[in-house]
Design an enzyme around this catalytic site. Structure first.
Site, PDB file in Angstrom:
ATOM      1  CG  ASN A 223      28.085  43.663  37.296  1.00 30.92           C
ATOM      2  OD1 ASN A 223      28.747  44.677  37.084  1.00 30.92           O
ATOM      3  ND2 ASN A 223      28.495  42.721  38.102  1.00 30.92           N
ATOM      4  CD  GLU A 224      27.437  49.417  37.786  1.00 30.88           C
ATOM      5  OE1 GLU A 224      26.829  48.772  36.916  1.00 30.88           O
ATOM      6  OE2 GLU A 224      28.491  50.035  37.580  1.00 30.88           O
TER       7      GLU A 224
ATOM      8  N   GLY B 229      32.439  48.976  36.734  1.00 27.14           N
ATOM      9  CA  GLY B 229      33.400  50.046  36.465  1.00 27.14           C
ATOM     10  C   GLY B 229      34.415  49.661  35.396  1.00 27.14           C
TER      11      GLY B 229
ATOM     12  CG  LEU C 181      33.704  51.658  40.631  1.00 22.64           C
ATOM     13  CD1 LEU C 181      32.808  52.680  41.305  1.00 22.64           C
ATOM     14  CD2 LEU C 181      34.858  52.355  39.922  1.00 22.64           C
TER      15      LEU C 181
HETATM   16  C1  LIG Z   1      22.349  57.388  43.537  1.00 20.51           C
HETATM   17  C2  LIG Z   1      23.476  56.639  42.887  1.00 20.51           C
HETATM   18  C3  LIG Z   1      24.738  56.722  43.704  1.00 20.51           C
HETATM   19  C4  LIG Z   1      25.848  55.842  43.218  1.00 20.51           C
HETATM   20  C5  LIG Z   1      25.731  54.439  43.680  1.00 20.51           C
HETATM   21  C6  LIG Z   1      27.003  53.681  43.699  1.00 20.51           C
HETATM   22  C7  LIG Z   1      27.576  53.429  42.349  1.00 20.51           C
HETATM   23  C8  LIG Z   1      28.723  52.458  42.392  1.00 20.51           C
HETATM   24  C9  LIG Z   1      29.068  51.964  41.043  1.00 20.51           C
HETATM   25  C10 LIG Z   1      29.853  50.733  41.147  1.00 20.51           C
HETATM   26  C11 LIG Z   1      30.540  50.244  40.174  1.00 20.51           C
HETATM   27  C12 LIG Z   1      31.371  49.015  40.297  1.00 20.51           C
HETATM   28  O1  LIG Z   1      32.242  48.805  39.521  1.00 20.51           O
HETATM   29  S1  LIG Z   1      31.079  47.952  41.573  1.00 20.51           S
HETATM   30  C13 LIG Z   1      32.107  46.573  41.350  1.00 20.51           C
HETATM   31  C14 LIG Z   1      31.421  45.536  40.504  1.00 20.51           C
HETATM   32  N1  LIG Z   1      32.320  44.471  40.195  1.00 20.51           N
HETATM   33  C15 LIG Z   1      31.953  43.228  40.084  1.00 20.51           C
HETATM   34  O2  LIG Z   1      30.776  42.879  40.243  1.00 20.51           O
HETATM   35  C16 LIG Z   1      33.023  42.212  39.799  1.00 20.51           C
HETATM   36  C17 LIG Z   1      33.066  41.153  40.809  1.00 20.51           C
HETATM   37  N2  LIG Z   1      34.162  40.210  40.503  1.00 20.51           N
HETATM   38  C18 LIG Z   1      34.003  39.191  39.656  1.00 20.51           C
HETATM   39  O3  LIG Z   1      32.978  39.009  38.996  1.00 20.51           O
HETATM   40  C19 LIG Z   1      35.152  38.274  39.551  1.00 20.51           C
HETATM   41  O4  LIG Z   1      36.041  38.500  40.656  1.00 20.51           O
HETATM   42  C20 LIG Z   1      35.972  38.423  38.272  1.00 20.51           C
HETATM   43  C21 LIG Z   1      36.401  39.872  38.015  1.00 20.51           C
HETATM   44  C22 LIG Z   1      35.170  37.949  37.057  1.00 20.51           C
HETATM   45  C23 LIG Z   1      37.264  37.586  38.381  1.00 20.51           C
HETATM   46  O5  LIG Z   1      36.935  36.273  38.769  1.00 20.51           O
HETATM   47  P1  LIG Z   1      38.038  35.307  39.378  1.00 20.51           P
HETATM   48  O6  LIG Z   1      37.402  33.976  39.590  1.00 20.51           O
HETATM   49  O7  LIG Z   1      39.247  35.372  38.513  1.00 20.51           O
HETATM   50  O8  LIG Z   1      38.484  35.989  40.743  1.00 20.51           O
HETATM   51  P2  LIG Z   1      37.697  35.923  42.133  1.00 20.51           P
HETATM   52  O9  LIG Z   1      38.151  34.705  42.844  1.00 20.51           O
HETATM   53  O10 LIG Z   1      36.261  36.113  41.957  1.00 20.51           O
HETATM   54  O11 LIG Z   1      38.280  37.214  42.850  1.00 20.51           O
HETATM   55  C24 LIG Z   1      39.591  37.280  43.378  1.00 20.51           C
HETATM   56  C25 LIG Z   1      39.561  38.185  44.600  1.00 20.51           C
HETATM   57  O12 LIG Z   1      39.242  39.503  44.176  1.00 20.51           O
HETATM   58  C26 LIG Z   1      38.119  39.965  44.919  1.00 20.51           C
HETATM   59  N3  LIG Z   1      37.346  40.880  44.058  1.00 20.51           N
HETATM   60  C27 LIG Z   1      36.747  40.607  42.892  1.00 20.51           C
HETATM   61  N4  LIG Z   1      36.170  41.689  42.389  1.00 20.51           N
HETATM   62  C28 LIG Z   1      36.411  42.699  43.243  1.00 20.51           C
HETATM   63  C29 LIG Z   1      36.061  44.072  43.262  1.00 20.51           C
HETATM   64  N5  LIG Z   1      35.365  44.663  42.287  1.00 20.51           N
HETATM   65  N6  LIG Z   1      36.472  44.804  44.307  1.00 20.51           N
HETATM   66  C30 LIG Z   1      37.180  44.233  45.294  1.00 20.51           C
HETATM   67  N7  LIG Z   1      37.540  42.948  45.320  1.00 20.51           N
HETATM   68  C31 LIG Z   1      37.152  42.175  44.299  1.00 20.51           C
HETATM   69  C32 LIG Z   1      37.355  38.710  45.289  1.00 20.51           C
HETATM   70  O13 LIG Z   1      36.529  38.942  46.407  1.00 20.51           O
HETATM   71  C33 LIG Z   1      38.502  37.788  45.608  1.00 20.51           C
HETATM   72  O14 LIG Z   1      38.992  38.125  46.890  1.00 20.51           O
HETATM   73  P3  LIG Z   1      39.596  37.017  47.879  1.00 20.51           P
HETATM   74  O15 LIG Z   1      38.540  35.970  48.037  1.00 20.51           O
HETATM   75  O16 LIG Z   1      39.880  37.762  49.132  1.00 20.51           O
HETATM   76  O17 LIG Z   1      40.800  36.494  47.174  1.00 20.51           O
END
Ligand SMILES: CCCCCCCCC/C=C/C(=O)SCCNC(=O)CCNC(=O)[C@H](O)C(C)(C)COP(=O)(O)OP(=O)(O)OC[C@H]1O[C@@H](n2cnc3c(N)ncnc32)[C@H](O)[C@@H]1OP(=O)(O)O
Length: 374
Positions: free
Chosen positions: A249-250, A225, A180
């Site tokens: 990994n939430e 997500g 997400l």
């Molecule tokens: C009661 C219950 C009620 C409900 C309670 C609520 C429920 C919610 C459930 C949520 C579900 C989810 O999916 S929450 C999302 C979880 N997602 C994650 O944890 C993934 C995080 N991202 C990563 O690990 C990494 O970015 C990865 C995908 C491996 C790619 O690595 P890279 O080195 O290639 O790229 P990065 O340099 O890290 O990222 C490039 C840019 O993208 C951005 N970016 C990375 N992931 C992003 C993301 N998910 N959303 C937005 N932006 C993101 C980074 O900040 C960087 O921004 P700039 O620095 O500006 O360039």
């Protein structure tokens, strides 16, 4: 603002049929997916509705249309398909290939591919298999715009009777989807969170309950997500690269996977493994993911797509009606749990994500992602 963007998108893409995106209204995703899906088409200018799986499908519920009785003398193809209860995909394909009745408004040349800004759909008509490639740079996060475009593309495939299977993949090797879009859950208002969560629910329901065979070709990392997206599929092929990870990994973000994320995971890897995976927010390497059954097969990176396609051909050999009913039997109770409480689930999400503490956690997580780069 987001709403205006979505409406503009829908107009541009011609996908005005997406009920979920109308403000304050939730379309019945499962009503058109899986057990409850009704495929709409056109015949002599009259809308027809595909029968519900599990309902009696003989006689007037032939998928070619409720108007079959008005065909003066049913052809042998009609009789053949009417005689096979529930078997509506092959039946539709037969009608299309063998007969193409004049009362069905098929395009003269079927479109083989379409794309919009964030989704590329490539349809192989001869196989009845579409590939959806997500392209939302930089990390394929599931933004509201991506979800909207994805759902529009998905609906087109659902309404294409020749499409029997879909391969989900990323346009960017290395990242399947970052999950997400955290920016959609940060610093916005309740109306935006509501709209966003409806779209997330809708995507999950549609994919999870799809009658089509869905195979995930996971060609990169797939956290949160992104992992959920893969979990909606019937089979997961992942690139065997130890740099990639997959998992829900939430908790690492200070948030909680909703119950239907959890249910989907439990249905896939079992209760005990899910308990650990969810509490610890575990991100698994491909080898670990294979071991616990989070993915079904590992292959070298350059074989992910071809393997997905060959797995698809195996799945499509199974009589469609039997496979669909089995899928529905397995998944409907899980989907129903969300369907029964969609509004409450949205309220929970909006309340949870609006909390100061949660907003702080998300900001810190984004900051940490940026700092990791520097
Ligand atoms: C009661 C219950 C009620 C409900 C309670 C609520 C429920 C919610 C459930 C949520 C579900 C989810 O999916 S929450 C999302 C979880 N997602 C994650 O944890 C993934 C995080 N991202 C990563 O690990 C990494 O970015 C990865 C995908 C491996 C790619 O690595 P890279 O080195 O290639 O790229 P990065 O340099 O890290 O990222 C490039 C840019 O993208 C951005 N970016 C990375 N992931 C992003 C993301 N998910 N959303 C937005 N932006 C993101 C980074 O900040 C960087 O921004 P700039 O620095 O500006 O360039």
């Amino acid at each position: 603002m987001a709403l205006r963007t979505v409406s503009a998108l829908k107009r541009r893409l011609g996908g005005a049929g997406l009920g979920l995106l109308r403000s304050g209204q939730i379309s019945s995703a499962a009503g058109r997916s899986g057990a409850g899906r009704a495929r709409a088409g056109r015949g002599r200018g009259v809308a027809w509705t595909r029968p519900r799986l599990g309902e009696e499908q003989l006689g007037p519920t032939c998928p070619v249309g409720p108007t079959w009785e008005s065909v003066s003398r049913p052809s042998s193809t009609d009789r053949k398909c009417l005689g096979r209860a529930g078997n509506f995909l092959p039946c539709a394909a037969q009608h299309r290939l063998e007969k193409t009745p004049s009362y069905i408004d098929y395009p003269a040349t079927a479109r083989r591919s379409f794309s919009n800004h964030r989704v590329i759909v490539d349809m192989d008509q001869s196989l009845g298999v579409a590939t959806i490639k997500i392209k939302n740079p930089p990390v394929n996060s599931l933004s509201l715009e991506l979800l909207t475009e994805f759902l529009i593309g998905w609906e087109k495939l659902e309404n294409d009777k020749s499409c029997k299977g879909v391969i989900l993949t990323s346009n960017y090797p290395k990242i399947f989807s970052a999950g997400l879009d955290i920016l959609e859950m940060c610093g916005k208002n309740a109306a935006h969170y509501t709209e966003y969560w409806k779209a997330v629910q809708e995507l999950w329901l549609k994919l999870y309950m799809s009658n089509m065979v869905v195979i995930a070709a996971i060609n990169g990392s797939s956290p949160a997500g992104g992992c959920l997206l893969a979990l909606t599929s019937d089979y997961r092929v992942m690139a065997d690269n130890p740099k990639y990870t997959i998992g829900l990994n939430e908790t690492l973000l200070g948030i909680v996977a909703p119950f239907w994320f959890k249910d989907n995971l439990v249905n896939t890897i079992g209760n005990r493994a899910s308990e650990q995976a969810l509490q610890l927010g575990l991100l698994f390497s491909p080898a670990e993911a294979l071991k616990i059954g989070l993915v079904d097969q590992l292959v070298p990176e350059d074989k992910v797509q071809s393997t997905a396609l060959s797995v698809m051909s195996q799945w499509l050999k199974i009589p469609d009606h039997a496979r669909q009913l089995t899928k529905t039997m397995m998944r409907k109770p899980t989907a129903d749990l969300l369907l029964k409480q969609r509004e409450a689930d949205i309220d929970n999400f909006v309340r949870f994500i609006s909390r100061d503490g949660i907003q702080k956690s998300l900001h810190m997580y984004l900051k940490a992602l940026k700092e990791r780069k520097e």
